[in-house]
Design an enzyme around this catalytic site. Structure first.
Site, PDB file in Angstrom:
ATOM      1  N   CYS A 179     -66.716  27.141 -49.507  1.00 35.92           N
ATOM      2  CA  CYS A 179     -65.665  27.682 -50.354  1.00 35.92           C
ATOM      3  C   CYS A 179     -65.030  28.837 -49.612  1.00 35.92           C
ATOM      4  O   CYS A 179     -65.542  29.296 -48.600  1.00 35.92           O
ATOM      5  CB  CYS A 179     -66.249  28.218 -51.658  1.00 35.92           C
ATOM      6  SG  CYS A 179     -66.939  26.948 -52.712  1.00 35.92           S
ATOM      7  N   GLY A 236     -62.111  24.621 -48.627  1.00 36.21           N
ATOM      8  CA  GLY A 236     -62.378  23.866 -49.851  1.00 36.21           C
ATOM      9  C   GLY A 236     -61.105  23.294 -50.417  1.00 36.21           C
ATOM     10  O   GLY A 236     -60.125  24.017 -50.564  1.00 36.21           O
ATOM     11  N   TYR A 238     -67.866  24.606 -36.483  1.00 38.82           N
ATOM     12  CA  TYR A 238     -66.963  23.678 -37.167  1.00 38.82           C
ATOM     13  C   TYR A 238     -66.089  24.290 -38.248  1.00 38.82           C
ATOM     14  O   TYR A 238     -64.908  23.998 -38.341  1.00 38.82           O
ATOM     15  CB  TYR A 238     -67.782  22.536 -37.810  1.00 38.82           C
ATOM     16  CG  TYR A 238     -66.950  21.714 -38.762  1.00 38.82           C
ATOM     17  CD1 TYR A 238     -65.987  20.835 -38.267  1.00 38.82           C
ATOM     18  CD2 TYR A 238     -67.076  21.844 -40.143  1.00 38.82           C
ATOM     19  CE1 TYR A 238     -65.176  20.108 -39.134  1.00 38.82           C
ATOM     20  CE2 TYR A 238     -66.276  21.115 -41.005  1.00 38.82           C
ATOM     21  CZ  TYR A 238     -65.333  20.249 -40.499  1.00 38.82           C
ATOM     22  OH  TYR A 238     -64.529  19.542 -41.333  1.00 38.82           O
ATOM     23  N   ASN A 280     -68.684  32.538 -52.385  1.00 39.82           N
ATOM     24  CA  ASN A 280     -68.833  31.460 -51.412  1.00 39.82           C
ATOM     25  C   ASN A 280     -70.307  31.445 -51.033  1.00 39.82           C
ATOM     26  O   ASN A 280     -70.848  32.485 -50.667  1.00 39.82           O
ATOM     27  CB  ASN A 280     -67.972  31.733 -50.169  1.00 39.82           C
ATOM     28  CG  ASN A 280     -68.359  30.857 -48.976  1.00 39.82           C
ATOM     29  OD1 ASN A 280     -68.339  31.303 -47.843  1.00 39.82           O
ATOM     30  ND2 ASN A 280     -68.723  29.632 -49.217  1.00 39.82           N
ATOM     31  N   GLY A 281     -70.946  30.287 -51.149  1.00 42.59           N
ATOM     32  CA  GLY A 281     -72.356  30.210 -50.770  1.00 42.59           C
ATOM     33  C   GLY A 281     -73.130  29.316 -51.711  1.00 42.59           C
ATOM     34  O   GLY A 281     -72.548  28.542 -52.476  1.00 42.59           O
ATOM     35  N   ASP A 325     -66.665  16.283 -29.433  1.00 44.53           N
ATOM     36  CA  ASP A 325     -66.564  16.592 -30.869  1.00 44.53           C
ATOM     37  C   ASP A 325     -67.551  17.712 -31.194  1.00 44.53           C
ATOM     38  O   ASP A 325     -68.444  18.021 -30.405  1.00 44.53           O
ATOM     39  CB  ASP A 325     -66.837  15.342 -31.717  1.00 44.53           C
ATOM     40  CG  ASP A 325     -66.205  15.463 -33.119  1.00 44.53           C
ATOM     41  OD1 ASP A 325     -65.595  16.511 -33.417  1.00 44.53           O
ATOM     42  OD2 ASP A 325     -66.330  14.514 -33.909  1.00 44.53           O
ATOM     43  N   ASP A 326     -67.369  18.301 -32.384  1.00 43.31           N
ATOM     44  CA  ASP A 326     -68.184  19.467 -32.720  1.00 43.31           C
ATOM     45  C   ASP A 326     -69.584  19.120 -33.177  1.00 43.31           C
ATOM     46  O   ASP A 326     -70.541  19.827 -32.868  1.00 43.31           O
ATOM     47  CB  ASP A 326     -67.479  20.326 -33.784  1.00 43.31           C
ATOM     48  CG  ASP A 326     -67.119  19.536 -35.014  1.00 43.31           C
ATOM     49  OD1 ASP A 326     -67.943  19.452 -35.926  1.00 43.31           O
ATOM     50  OD2 ASP A 326     -66.022  18.964 -35.050  1.00 43.31           O
ATOM     51  N   THR A 370     -60.925  20.448 -34.356  1.00 47.08           N
ATOM     52  CA  THR A 370     -61.927  21.486 -34.103  1.00 47.08           C
ATOM     53  C   THR A 370     -62.376  21.539 -32.645  1.00 47.08           C
ATOM     54  O   THR A 370     -62.655  22.602 -32.111  1.00 47.08           O
ATOM     55  CB  THR A 370     -63.164  21.252 -35.004  1.00 47.08           C
ATOM     56  OG1 THR A 370     -62.701  20.958 -36.303  1.00 47.08           O
ATOM     57  CG2 THR A 370     -64.078  22.444 -35.035  1.00 47.08           C
TER      58      THR A 370
HETATM   59  P1  AMP Z   1     -70.068  12.497 -39.666  1.00 51.01           P
HETATM   60  O1  AMP Z   1     -68.931  11.561 -39.559  1.00 51.01           O
HETATM   61  O2  AMP Z   1     -70.760  12.429 -41.003  1.00 51.01           O
HETATM   62  O3  AMP Z   1     -71.022  12.421 -38.513  1.00 51.01           O
HETATM   63  O4  AMP Z   1     -69.473  13.971 -39.689  1.00 51.01           O
HETATM   64  C1  AMP Z   1     -69.173  14.636 -38.524  1.00 51.01           C
HETATM   65  C2  AMP Z   1     -67.726  14.983 -38.471  1.00 51.01           C
HETATM   66  O5  AMP Z   1     -67.298  15.634 -39.672  1.00 51.01           O
HETATM   67  C3  AMP Z   1     -67.508  15.948 -37.332  1.00 51.01           C
HETATM   68  O6  AMP Z   1     -66.520  15.366 -36.521  1.00 51.01           O
HETATM   69  C4  AMP Z   1     -67.033  17.239 -37.961  1.00 51.01           C
HETATM   70  O7  AMP Z   1     -65.769  17.571 -37.447  1.00 51.01           O
HETATM   71  C5  AMP Z   1     -66.953  16.998 -39.437  1.00 51.01           C
HETATM   72  N1  AMP Z   1     -67.951  17.798 -40.178  1.00 51.01           N
HETATM   73  C6  AMP Z   1     -69.131  18.234 -39.767  1.00 51.01           C
HETATM   74  N2  AMP Z   1     -69.771  18.893 -40.753  1.00 51.01           N
HETATM   75  C7  AMP Z   1     -68.970  18.882 -41.806  1.00 51.01           C
HETATM   76  C8  AMP Z   1     -69.067  19.391 -43.133  1.00 51.01           C
HETATM   77  N3  AMP Z   1     -70.137  20.046 -43.570  1.00 51.01           N
HETATM   78  N4  AMP Z   1     -68.017  19.173 -43.947  1.00 51.01           N
HETATM   79  C9  AMP Z   1     -66.946  18.510 -43.535  1.00 51.01           C
HETATM   80  N5  AMP Z   1     -66.805  17.998 -42.301  1.00 51.01           N
HETATM   81  C10 AMP Z   1     -67.803  18.174 -41.447  1.00 51.01           C
END
Ligand code: AMP
Length: 484
Positions: free
Chosen positions: A2, A28, A253, A100-101, A359-360, A297
């Site tokens: 949030c 959010g 991220y 937020n939390g 990717d992150d 990101t």
């Molecule tokens: P996934 O597809 O479930 O492996 O999610 C990873 C991707 O979603 C990464 O490319 C991140 O950029 C993004 N991501 C990672 N953590 C979150 C999060 N908590 N909420 C939303 N997006 C996320």
């Protein structure tokens, strides 16, 4: 996940709050809310949807006041929807509160209130915090509260409420309208403050200050309360302070790259993480012709990696700006469908090249797997993946939406780690369909800020202790409100 804003200035504070909320919309997108106070009148509006569609010139004209707060919400406790949108208001002694939390003992608090026949109107975890704080204030006196009272009441509140949180509140203290903010003992969630000619602002991220012309002054100190009154020096009072552990996932991220959190630039931190990952890629002997970030990101880290590897960084993916966030889709089917809408490739950037996609993070694995299959059609010579964070093995109970163990893909392959990190990375590469996959080492992440961090989602060390039943109650909460 949030975002919070609080502003104290001259009249019509609602316009700055709405602007600031838009700058932290990435924190959010489920619902948003805005509250202001004008002398003895309180204004509050909460709605589903994005800030720009809820708060426009017409709806903002209904507000008045020189003090106010705003919130953008993506649920990590309780269901989505307007009923759980923030801020919340308690009539006695007249407090607006938002956060937020995650409150990790939320379900206990809820039970305690029910036992006293005190019913909550939502499943949002800031609601019981507000009632605890109001209760503690009313124990001290019925009206005419002082800053000292707030500090005493918060000390008691911190004993009853445990969590990772940044709280923002408004109440009448020492005979004037007062903005206050406080952070949990470990400072896991971010919170900063700024100033503009005797006006004050608090926010989740510093970018909100730049949007509204406030000068960023620094963190709201962790474990402490900050009290702001117009044209007066802010007062800081320690409530319960432990060793500072900012959440590293904010830097990896979640936060905007143009924000400064706990004195560290998010952008610079992503460069540092990129350089560290480049080192590991070199050590593994992986050679590539081009580096391509998954937008948006990963851009700074990918640039740093390309510099280190001495190869170009190119835009191989085009992101559809109007696609929703795939991560927050309710089911795996929806996520995969939306993913197709989200990214497309520029074929020439991949064809016949040895490509490193950056990717992150990998959470469920949906994005990486989809990206690899998408790129496959462009026939790269080799396809390597670089992730500038370690494997996500553990849920976050502190407010990032990775709260269910069974959905973490790295966890499914964790047993291979015992055979060596290389074996594990090979298994992950195989799962995604890439030729290789390189994660950042946890030791690199832990030294990236030059101070202790909360990296519980990677290493399972939760700075704020929580019991097994509390962990289970949070996972059950997410199971109830999110479909698989
Ligand atoms: P996934 O597809 O479930 O492996 O999610 C990873 C991707 O979603 C990464 O490319 C991140 O950029 C993004 N991501 C990672 N953590 C979150 C999060 N908590 N909420 C939303 N997006 C996320």
């Amino acid at each position: 996940m949030c975002g919070v804003i609080g502003i104290l200035k001259e009249e019509n504070v609602q316009y700055d709050i709405a602007l600031a909320l838009q700058s932290i919309q990435h924190r959010g997108q489920d619902s948003c809310g805005l509250a202001t106070k004008d002398k003895k009148k309180f204004f509050l509006e909460k709605e589903d949807g994005l800030v720009a569609s809820v708060f426009n010139h017409k709806t903002l004209a209904d507000f008045k006041g020189s003090i106010g707060m705003g919130h953008v919400r993506y649920p990590t406790m309780g269901s989505a929807g307007k009923v759980n949108a923030q801020p919340f208001f308690e009539k006695q002694p007249g407090i607006f509160l938002t956060h937020n939390g995650n409150i990790i003992n939320y379900h206990d608090l809820r039970k305690q209130f029910l036992e006293k026949s005190l019913y909550l109107t939502s499943s949002c975890d800031v609601e019981p915090v507000l009632y605890v704080l109001a209760e503690e204030l009313m124990k001290l006196r019925q009206y005419g509260h002082t800053t000292e009272d707030l500090a005493v009441a918060l000390k008691e509140t911190y004993k009853r409420v445990r969590g990772a949180f940044t709280l923002v509140g408004i109440m009448y203290l020492d005979g004037e309208d007062t903005l206050f903010a406080c952070r949990d003992p470990y400072g896991i969630r971010p919170g900063v403050w700024g100033e503009q000619n005797g006006n004050f602002m608090v926010a989740s991220e510093s970018v909100a200050m730049e949007m509204t012309g406030f000068d960023y002054r620094g963190d709201i100190p962790h474990g402490s309360l900050m009290v702001f009154k117009k044209d007066k020096k802010p007062v800081t009072i320690e409530i319960d302070k432990k060793e500072h552990h900012p959440c590293i996932f904010e830097y990896i991220y979640f936060a905007r790259p143009d924000s400064i959190i706990s004195g560290h630039s998010v952008y610079d931190t992503r460069l540092v993480l990129g350089r560290m990952l480049a080192d590991k890629i070199k050590r593994k002997g992986i050679e590539v012709d081009v580096v391509i970030p998954v937008p948006d990101t990963a851009r700074p880290s990918a640039t740093a990696i390309a510099e280190e590897l001495n190869v170009p960084v190119r835009d191989g993916f085009i992101k559809n700006r109007y696609s929703g966030r795939t991560f927050i889709m309710p089911s795996q089917y929806d996520r995969e469908f939306a993913m197709r809408l989200k990214h497309n490739t520029i074929e020439g950037e991949f064809k016949d090249k040895r490509v490193l996609i950056v990717d992150d993070s990998i959470v469920r694995g949906t994005t990486t797997k989809h990206i690899v299959s998408l790129v496959g059609k462009s026939q790269p010579k080799e396809l390597h993946i670089g992730i500038f964070s370690p494997p996500v093995y553990y849920p976050c109970y502190y407010g990032i939406d990775i709260s269910r163990q069974h959905e973490l893909i790295a966890r499914k392959y964790k047993e291979y780690y015992a055979e060596g990190p290389d074996v594990f990375e090979k298994k992950m590469a195989h799962f995604t369909g890439a030729d290789s996959l390189t994660y950042l080492d946890i030791s690199d992440v832990q030294k990236s800020l030059g101070q202790p961090v909360c990296s519980a989602c990677f290493d399972g060390h939760y700075p704020l202790p929580l019991r097994e039943d509390e962990q289970k109650s949070i996972e059950d909460d997410r199971d109830e409100y999110q479909k698989n």
